[in-house]
Design an enzyme around this catalytic site. Structure first.
Site, short mmCIF file in Angstrom:
data_model
loop_
_atom_site.label_atom_id
_atom_site.label_comp_id
_atom_site.label_asym_id
_atom_site.label_seq_id
_atom_site.Cartn_x
_atom_site.Cartn_y
_atom_site.Cartn_z
N ASP A 307 31.87 24.50 38.78
CA ASP A 307 31.68 25.78 38.09
C ASP A 307 32.90 26.14 37.24
O ASP A 307 32.76 26.72 36.16
CB ASP A 307 31.46 26.90 39.11
CG ASP A 307 30.18 26.68 39.91
OD1 ASP A 307 29.17 26.36 39.29
OD2 ASP A 307 30.24 26.82 41.14
N ASP A 407 41.05 47.76 47.48
CA ASP A 407 41.78 46.63 46.89
C ASP A 407 41.48 46.47 45.40
O ASP A 407 42.26 45.85 44.69
CB ASP A 407 41.43 45.34 47.62
CG ASP A 407 42.22 45.20 48.92
OD1 ASP A 407 43.03 46.10 49.20
OD2 ASP A 407 42.03 44.19 49.62
N1 LIG Z 1 37.01 35.58 47.36
C1 LIG Z 1 36.36 34.87 46.46
O1 LIG Z 1 35.22 34.43 46.64
C2 LIG Z 1 37.03 34.57 45.16
C3 LIG Z 1 38.35 34.91 44.94
C4 LIG Z 1 38.91 34.62 43.70
C5 LIG Z 1 38.12 34.03 42.69
N2 LIG Z 1 36.85 33.72 42.95
C6 LIG Z 1 35.97 33.15 41.94
O2 LIG Z 1 36.50 32.01 41.35
C7 LIG Z 1 36.14 32.03 39.99
C8 LIG Z 1 37.01 31.10 39.21
O3 LIG Z 1 36.56 29.82 39.53
P1 LIG Z 1 37.53 28.56 39.42
O4 LIG Z 1 36.70 27.35 39.65
O5 LIG Z 1 38.33 28.68 38.18
O6 LIG Z 1 38.50 28.81 40.64
P2 LIG Z 1 38.61 27.99 42.00
O7 LIG Z 1 38.95 26.59 41.69
O8 LIG Z 1 39.48 28.79 42.90
O9 LIG Z 1 37.12 27.99 42.58
C9 LIG Z 1 36.49 29.14 43.05
C10 LIG Z 1 35.16 28.77 43.72
O10 LIG Z 1 34.19 29.69 43.22
C11 LIG Z 1 33.04 28.95 42.87
N3 LIG Z 1 32.36 29.61 41.76
C12 LIG Z 1 32.86 29.90 40.55
N4 LIG Z 1 31.92 30.50 39.81
C13 LIG Z 1 30.81 30.56 40.58
C14 LIG Z 1 29.52 31.07 40.36
N5 LIG Z 1 29.18 31.67 39.22
N6 LIG Z 1 28.60 30.98 41.36
C15 LIG Z 1 28.93 30.41 42.54
N7 LIG Z 1 30.15 29.92 42.81
C16 LIG Z 1 31.08 30.01 41.82
C17 LIG Z 1 33.53 27.60 42.47
O11 LIG Z 1 32.48 26.65 42.63
C18 LIG Z 1 34.66 27.37 43.42
O12 LIG Z 1 34.20 26.77 44.59
C19 LIG Z 1 36.29 33.48 39.59
O13 LIG Z 1 35.56 33.78 38.44
C20 LIG Z 1 35.81 34.17 40.83
O14 LIG Z 1 34.45 34.48 40.75
C21 LIG Z 1 36.29 33.98 44.17
N1 LIG Z 2 39.12 21.13 30.90
C1 LIG Z 2 39.88 21.86 31.68
N2 LIG Z 2 41.14 22.17 31.34
C2 LIG Z 2 41.93 22.93 32.14
N3 LIG Z 2 41.53 23.40 33.33
C3 LIG Z 2 40.28 23.14 33.72
C4 LIG Z 2 39.39 22.35 32.93
N4 LIG Z 2 38.22 22.22 33.59
C5 LIG Z 2 38.37 22.90 34.75
N5 LIG Z 2 39.59 23.45 34.83
C6 LIG Z 2 40.12 24.24 35.95
O1 LIG Z 2 40.19 23.41 37.08
C7 LIG Z 2 39.83 24.16 38.24
C8 LIG Z 2 38.82 23.39 39.08
O2 LIG Z 2 37.69 23.11 38.32
P1 LIG Z 2 36.23 23.07 38.97
O3 LIG Z 2 35.88 24.38 39.55
O4 LIG Z 2 35.31 22.55 37.93
O5 LIG Z 2 36.40 22.01 40.11
P2 LIG Z 2 36.09 22.14 41.65
O6 LIG Z 2 36.85 23.31 42.17
O7 LIG Z 2 36.37 20.80 42.22
O8 LIG Z 2 34.55 22.34 41.68
P3 LIG Z 2 33.68 23.53 42.30
O9 LIG Z 2 33.71 24.63 41.27
O10 LIG Z 2 32.34 22.95 42.44
O11 LIG Z 2 34.32 23.96 43.60
C9 LIG Z 2 39.31 25.51 37.75
O12 LIG Z 2 40.28 26.49 38.01
C10 LIG Z 2 39.16 25.35 36.27
O13 LIG Z 2 39.52 26.53 35.54
#
Ligand SMILES: NC(=O)c1ccc[n+]([C@@H]2O[C@H](COP(=O)([O-])OP(=O)(O)OC[C@H]3O[C@@H](n4cnc5c(N)ncnc54)[C@H](O)[C@@H]3O)[C@@H](O)[C@H]2O)c1
Ligand SMILES: Nc1ncnc2c1ncn2[C@@H]1O[C@H](COP(=O)(O)OP(=O)(O)OP(=O)(O)O)[C@@H](O)[C@H]1O
Length: 533
Positions: A307, A407
Site C-alpha cells: 500500500d 491525541d
Molecule cells: N496505528 C496505525 O494503524 C497507523 C499509524 C501510523 C500510520 N498508519 C498508516 O500508514 C500509512 C502510511 O503507510 P506506509 O506504507 O507509508 O507506512 P508503513 O510502512 O508504516 O505501513 C503502514 C501499514 O498500513 C497499511 N496501509 C496503508 N494504507 C492502507 C490502506 N489504505 N488500507 C489498509 N492498510 C493500509 C500498510 O499496508 C502497512 O502495513 C498512513 O497513511 C496511515 O494510514 C497507521
Molecule cells: N518508490 C518509492 N520511493 C520511496 N519510498 C517508497 C517508494 N515506494 C514505497 N516507498 C515507501 O516504502 C515504505 C514501504 O512500502 P510498502 O508499504 O509498499 O511496503 P510494505 O510495508 O512491505 O508493504 P505493505 O504496505 O503491504 O505492508 C512506505 O513507507 C513507502 O512510503
C-alpha cells in the site's frame, strides 16, 4: 463576525482623541468592506497587527481608575477583533482557492464542449452541471443525454474529452517527446453487471412533483483503451530484493514482448544499469519539473510493493493521475494479468483524495502559505512529541463541529478508512463512497464517536491561541509540519482521484482486502451441538 468588528472599530474611532497612541489606520476607518463585499485581506492583516501592537503597548502614566477599567475592556474586545479579522482572512483564502478550482473545472468543461460542438449543433444546449467528483463531472438531463447521443454518437466519456493535458510544452524537459502520445481510452459506468445505456443521469428526478433518486453513488467504472497504451511507469518499493528481481524481469518482458516505453525512478534506472547496460532503453527524469509533466506521457503506472508504494505513486501526481496497477510482491502471474490490462477493458476504482493546505497565523497573504498537499489515505493532526492533550477547534464549512482534546484527529478518505482511521476506531467504508471520515485519536471523552461527513464540505481545524502546545500535521504518514497557535489546516475533496485497476471489481476487491488483509470478523465457527434453545 465582520459586522461586530466594524461596530468595535466605530467605538474605537470615538475614543481616538482621548487615546492619541491608537493606530490611525484603524481609527480612520480604513478597514471598510470593499465594493465586492469582501474586506481587503492585506489591510485586515495590517489592522490585526495594529490591534496586536496596541495590546502590547503600556498604558499611559497617570491614568485614573475609570480609564484603566475602560482600557482593560478595550484590550479584551481588541483580541476578539484580532481573531475575527484572522477568520475573515482565512475564509477569503479558502474562497479564493475554491474559486480557482471552479475556474479550472469550468475551463476543462468548456474545452470539452468545444470538442463536441462540430459534431452537431445541439450539444451546445446541453444542461451541464458541475459537481466535485470526477465521475460526476457531467450531469445531463434525460432528454439532453439523448440529444448528446445524437450529436456525438457515444455513451461514454473519452480520454480526449476528459484529459486535455497532452499539449504541454516539453522542449525544456528532460523527458523525450518522441513516440509519447498518450493512449486514448473511454470510461463507462456499469450497474449490477449491466452497462448503463445512458451517458449520465439526473441525480434527482422530480417529475410530477415526486422526488426520486436516480443515481446514488458512482457505479463500477470500466476503462476501455481506444488506442493501445504505449508508455508504462514502474514504481518500486526501495530496499527489497524480491521487488528488484521482479522489476528486472518485468521491464525486460514489457520491452521485448509488448514493445512499450518504460519509465522508472532515477534510483531504479541506476539499479538496472548496474545489472546490465542492455537496460539503457529505460527512461527516467531529472527533476521535479519533469515529474510534473509525467501524467501527460504515461498511460499506466505499475507499482511493485504494498500500500505504501501506491501512496508513493499517488503523491508524485499533484494533478491528474494515470491508472495505477498495484502489484503485491507475490505476483507470479504478472504476464497474464498485465496482458489483460493492456488489452482492456479494465474495471477501475476511482479513489478520492483530500486536498489540504495550512494557513499560518502570521502569513500576511494567502501567497505566503504553503502549497496544497494531496492525500490518498488521510491527513492527521496530532500532539507529536508534546505530552499535553491536543486542543483542536474543528469547523465544517462555517459550522463549529467540536473541540478535539486527546491525541489528535484523522481526516480520512474512504480508501484510507482501512488504514490509520480504522486503528483509531473509525468505520471501514467502501472506497467508492464519496465521504470524509472525521476520526478522533484517543479522545479524552466518553462520548466522542467518529463521524463520516459528505464529500462536498470544507473542514477547518484550528489550533486555538489558548492551546498549551503546538500540533503536528502529517500527510499519508509523511511530511510532518508543525501548527502553532492560530494556525489552521483546511481540507476538502480534491478533483483528481486516483484510478486503480481492480482485480475483479471494486466491491469484490474491497471485501477481499478486508478479509485477507485485515482478517475482518474472523471467528471460529460455533459447533452444532450445545444447550437446547
Ligand atoms: N496505528 C496505525 O494503524 C497507523 C499509524 C501510523 C500510520 N498508519 C498508516 O500508514 C500509512 C502510511 O503507510 P506506509 O506504507 O507509508 O507506512 P508503513 O510502512 O508504516 O505501513 C503502514 C501499514 O498500513 C497499511 N496501509 C496503508 N494504507 C492502507 C490502506 N489504505 N488500507 C489498509 N492498510 C493500509 C500498510 O499496508 C502497512 O502495513 C498512513 O497513511 C496511515 O494510514 C497507521
Ligand atoms: N518508490 C518509492 N520511493 C520511496 N519510498 C517508497 C517508494 N515506494 C514505497 N516507498 C515507501 O516504502 C515504505 C514501504 O512500502 P510498502 O508499504 O509498499 O511496503 P510494505 O510495508 O512491505 O508493504 P505493505 O504496505 O503491504 O505492508 C512506505 O513507507 C513507502 O512510503
Amino acid at each position: 463576525m465582520i459586522s461586530s468588528s466594524l461596530h468595535l472599530i466605530k467605538r474605537v474611532s470615538t475614543l481616538a482623541p482621548k487615546f492619541p497612541r491608537l493606530p490611525t489606520r484603524l481609527v480612520n476607518g480604513r478597514v471598510s468592506p470593499a465594493e465586492n463585499g469582501y474586506i481587503d485581506s492585506f489591510s485586515l492583516l495590517n489592522s490585526e497587527k495594529s490591534i496586536e501592537e496596541l495590546i502590547q503597548q503600556p498604558l499611559p502614566q497617570g491614568i485614573d481608575d475609570h480609564l484603566f477599567e475602560f482600557s482593560e475592556a478595550l484590550r479584551s474586545e481588541s483580541l476578539a477583533v484580532a481573531k475575527a479579522l484572522r477568520r475573515v482572512t482565512e475564509g477569503k483564502a479558502s474562497a479564493q482557492a475554491e474559486a480557482a478550482e471552479w475556474k479550472r473545472k469550468y475551463e476543462l468543461e468548456r474545452a470539452r464542449n468545444l470538442q463536441l460542438e462540430p459534431k452537431g449543433g445541439h450539444c451546445s444546449d446541453l444542461n451541464v452541471e458541475r459537481t466535485g467528483n470526477f465521475e460526476d463531472r457531467t450531469v445531463l438531463s434525460d432528454e439532453n443525454s439523448d440529444q448528446c447521443k445524437l450529436c456525438s454518437g457515444k455513451d461514454d466519456i473519452s480520454a480526449h474529452e476528459v484529459l486535455r493535458d497532452g499539449e504541454s510544452d516539453t522542449e525544456s524537459s528532460a523527458i523525450p517527446n518522441k513516440m509519447m502520445r498518450k493512449a486514448s481510452f473511454k470510461l463507462s459506468w456499469y450497474c449490477k453487471g449491466e452497462k448503463c445505456n445512458r451517458h449520465k443521469h439526473d441525480i434527482v428526478s422530480f417529475e410530477k412533483g415526486n422526488i426520486t433518486t436516480a443515481e446514488r453513488s458512482s457505479k463500477q467504472i470500466s476503462l476501455k483503451w481506444e488506442s493501445p497504451p504505449q508508455t508504462v511507469l514502474i514504481l518500486t518499493k526501495p530496499n527489497s530484493n524480491s521487488v528488484r528481481i521482479l522489476c528486472l524481469e518485468m521491464v525486460r518482458w514489457l520491452k521485448e514482448q509488448k514493445k512499450l516505453n518504460i519509465f522508472v525512478e532515477p534510483r531504479v534506472k541506476s539499479e538496472l544499469l548496474t545489472e546490465s547496460s542492455c537496460y539503457n532503453f529505460v527512461q527516467t527524469w531529472l527533476d521535479e519539473k519533469d515529474v510534473l509533466l509525467l501524467h501527460t506521457k504515461v498511460d499506466l503506472i505499475v507499482t511493485l510493493g504494498g500500500d505504501g508504494t501506491v501512496l508513493w505513486a499517488a503523491s508524485m501526481f499533484k494533478g491528474p493521475v494515470p491508472p495505477i496497477v498495484p502489484f503485491s510482491l507475490d505476483s507470479e502471474h504478472y504476464r497474464e494479468y498485465l496482458t489483460s490490462i493492456l488489452r482492456g477493458p479494465i474495471s477501475i476504482t476511482l479513489r478520492h483524495r483530500l486536498q489540504c493546505h495550512i494557513i499560518r497565523d502570521e502569513a500576511k497573504s494567502e501567497y505566503e502559505n504553503e502549497g496544497t498537499m494531496l492525500v490518498l489515505n488521510e491527513v492527521t493532526i496530532d500532539r507529536g512529541i508534546s505530552s499535553f492533550l491536543t486542543n483542536l477547534e474543528c469547523y465544517c464549512d462555517e459550522s463549529f463541529v467540536t473541540c478535539v482534546q486527546g491525541d489528535g484527529l484523522i481526516l480520512s478518505t474512504t480508501s484510507g478508512s482501512t488504514a490509520y482511521s480504522l486503528a483509531a476506531g473509525g468505520s471501514m467504508v467502501h472506497p467508492q463512497v464519496p465521504g470524509i471520515l472525521f476520526t478522533p485519536i484517543c479522545p479524552h471523552s466518553l462520548s466522542f464517536r467518529p463521524l463520516i461527513l459528505p464529500e462536498h464540505v470544507t473542514l477547518r481545524v484550528v489550533v486555538p491561541f489558548n492551546s498549551r502546545s503546538h500540533a503536528w500535521v502529517s500527510f499519508d504518514g509523511k511530511g510532518r509540519k508543525q501548527l502553532g497557535p492560530g494556525d489552521a489546516l483546511v481540507c476538502s475533496m480534491a478533483p483528481w482521484p486516483v484510478p486503480t485497476a481492480c482485480q475483479l471489481d471494486s466491491t469484490c476487491d474491497f471485501l477481499r482486502s478486508i478479509h485477507d488483509g485485515l482478517h475482518w470478523n474472523l471467528r471460529k465457527t460455533q459447533s452444532l451441538d450445545g444447550p437446547p434453545s
